[in-house]
Motif scaffolding. Structure first.
Motif, PDB file in Angstrom:
ATOM      1  N   SER A  83       4.512   2.768  -9.217  1.00 52.15           N
ATOM      2  CA  SER A  83       4.906   1.380  -9.042  1.00 52.15           C
ATOM      3  C   SER A  83       3.765   0.464  -9.465  1.00 52.15           C
ATOM      4  N   PRO A  84       4.061  -0.701 -10.060  1.00 55.52           N
ATOM      5  CA  PRO A  84       2.979  -1.651 -10.366  1.00 55.52           C
ATOM      6  C   PRO A  84       2.377  -2.265  -9.113  1.00 55.52           C
ATOM      7  N   TRP A  85       3.072  -2.131  -7.979  1.00 57.35           N
ATOM      8  CA  TRP A  85       2.532  -2.610  -6.712  1.00 57.35           C
ATOM      9  C   TRP A  85       1.623  -1.515  -6.155  1.00 57.35           C
ATOM     10  N   THR A  86       0.444  -1.405  -6.717  1.00 59.29           N
ATOM     11  CA  THR A  86      -0.487  -0.310  -6.476  1.00 59.29           C
ATOM     12  C   THR A  86      -1.355  -0.596  -5.243  1.00 59.29           C
ATOM     13  N   PRO A  87      -2.048   0.427  -4.722  1.00 55.75           N
ATOM     14  CA  PRO A  87      -3.010   0.184  -3.642  1.00 55.75           C
ATOM     15  C   PRO A  87      -4.079  -0.836  -4.041  1.00 55.75           C
ATOM     16  N   GLU A  88      -4.471  -0.841  -5.318  1.00 53.97           N
ATOM     17  CA  GLU A  88      -5.457  -1.821  -5.769  1.00 53.97           C
ATOM     18  C   GLU A  88      -4.892  -3.234  -5.675  1.00 53.97           C
ATOM     19  N   TYR A  89      -3.617  -3.386  -6.051  1.00 52.29           N
ATOM     20  CA  TYR A  89      -3.016  -4.710  -5.941  1.00 52.29           C
ATOM     21  C   TYR A  89      -2.839  -5.100  -4.469  1.00 52.29           C
ATOM     22  N   GLN A 130       0.823  -1.210   0.000  1.00 52.89           N
ATOM     23  CA  GLN A 130       0.000   0.000   0.000  1.00 52.89           C
ATOM     24  C   GLN A 130       0.855   1.257   0.000  1.00 52.89           C
ATOM     25  N   ALA A 144       3.842   6.120  -5.734  1.00 54.48           N
ATOM     26  CA  ALA A 144       3.268   6.333  -7.063  1.00 54.48           C
ATOM     27  C   ALA A 144       4.195   5.805  -8.152  1.00 54.48           C
ATOM     28  N   ASP A 150       1.011  -6.597 -18.028  1.00 52.20           N
ATOM     29  CA  ASP A 150       0.800  -6.054 -16.680  1.00 52.20           C
ATOM     30  C   ASP A 150      -0.418  -6.697 -16.014  1.00 52.20           C
ATOM     31  N   GLN A 192      10.638  -4.776 -14.116  1.00 46.46           N
ATOM     32  CA  GLN A 192      10.458  -3.734 -13.111  1.00 46.46           C
ATOM     33  C   GLN A 192      11.480  -3.933 -11.985  1.00 46.46           C
TER      34      GLN A 192
END
Length: 336
Positions: free
Chosen positions: A201-207, A195, A199, A257, A314
């Protein structure tokens, strides 16, 4: 030299094992012994972690994955390059994936690319006749093996480099590691770390919320994994590579992605970065920021030599790697 496979570490240090290539000298000894490892708690792995999750509809490492975005944009003006799936004549699934991984392991132990290509074909070809989908067709199996190698060796990694550039430096195929599991490794703790990845990053809050929803029980003992390939590029930075035989709908970046998130390869890539960093940080002068290049996932069916098509590449943010690394440390050690 890594000439002998090792059982792994005790004490929280990833232990290299696999090919007999020269790797960096360690700055401190490994605090482990086989007797201590034998007495350690049971092990688990990334695959076991997904299997223990209630939501496990895409845990198959070599499955077909639908990658059409759900935002209604699949029909926009994006240019879609036709993909020649060289593996299409063969049955998909775990057997094909295992055979190809074994062939790459043999190949990446070789001293140069020429001998590696020969070793790859010699390891893969005997298994291909039994994997042909249509028994009434006789595909060029040697051509398939050659094409898989050529496209993978020429696949672009970060910057100007491609996979074949790894033959100039130290590398380890099928690199095994063990990390200690303590009370910190939970879905909520992993999600909280992701979390805050930042900003871009592919490790997003959604992920992060996808990880939280996995719902696996807190893990204890030792966490084991095998990285397909760890190697050093000509600029002396290190890279992780993972081969995937999944059949995607398309191989443009945004579709790759989607597969990375849906199959939870994002979590796998993050754990690989943590393990490799924990190993290499014991070498003199190592810093993750300066010496780690990134993690590459090579979707073999979509690769094109000289291109990044079918490649996901990445570098997990340093703060995220440190946060997840801390989850593999006991509460007592975290309080020190």
């Amino acid at each position: 030299k890594m000439a002998e496979k090792s059982a792994g570490p005790v004490g929280g240090v990833a232990q290299p094992s696999a090919s007999a290539t020269t790797l960096p000298a360690e700055s401190q000894p490994l605090p482990w012994s086989r007797s201590r490892l034998a007495a350690a708690p049971l092990q688990s792995s990334y695959s076991a972690l997904l299997r223990k999750s209630p939501e496990n509809h895409r845990g198959d490492d070599e499955s077909s994955v639908a990658t059409s975005p759900d935002d209604g944009s699949a029909g926009d003006q994006e240019v879609v390059e036709k993909v020649d799936d060289v593996l299409d004549p063969l049955q998909g699934g775990k057997v094909l994936g295992d055979r190809i991984h074994c062939a790459f392991e043999r190949a990446m132990d070789c001293a140069d690319e020429g001998s590696a290509k020969v070793a790859f074909g010699a390891a893969l070809l005997p298994d291909l006749p039994g994997l042909v989908r249509d028994k009434g067709v006789k595909p060029d199996l040697a051509g398939i093996a050659d094409a898989v190698w050529d496209r993978t060796a020429g696949a672009k990694l970060g910057g100007p480099f491609c996979v074949r550039d790894l033959f100039g430096g130290p590398r380890a195929a099928e690199w095994e590691f063990l990390l200690p599991q303590h009370d910190g490794l939970t879905p909520d703790a992993l999600a909280d770390a992701i979390q805050n990845a930042g900003a871009g990053s592919p490790w997003t809050p959604e992920y992060a919320e996808q990880v939280r929803a996995r719902g696996f029980k807190p893990l204890r003992g030792y966490f084991e994994g095998i990285v397909d390939l760890v190697g050093q590029l000509p600029d002396k930075s290190w890279v992780v590579a993972d081969y995937k035989t999944n059949r995607l709908d398309r191989y443009a970046p945004r579709f790759v992605d989607t597969a990375m998130a849906d199959c939870h390869y994002l979590l796998q890539a993050l754990l690989y970065a943590v393990a490799v960093n924990r190993w290499l940080e014991r070498t003199k002068g190592w810093t993750y920021e300066n010496n780690f290049c990134g993690v590459a996932y090579l979707f073999l069916r979509g690769l094109k030599a000289g291109s990044s098509q079918g490649v996901w590449f990445q570098k997990p943010p340093p703060a995220l790697v440190r946060a997840v690394d801390a989850l593999f440390t006991s509460a007592k050690e975290r309080d020190v």
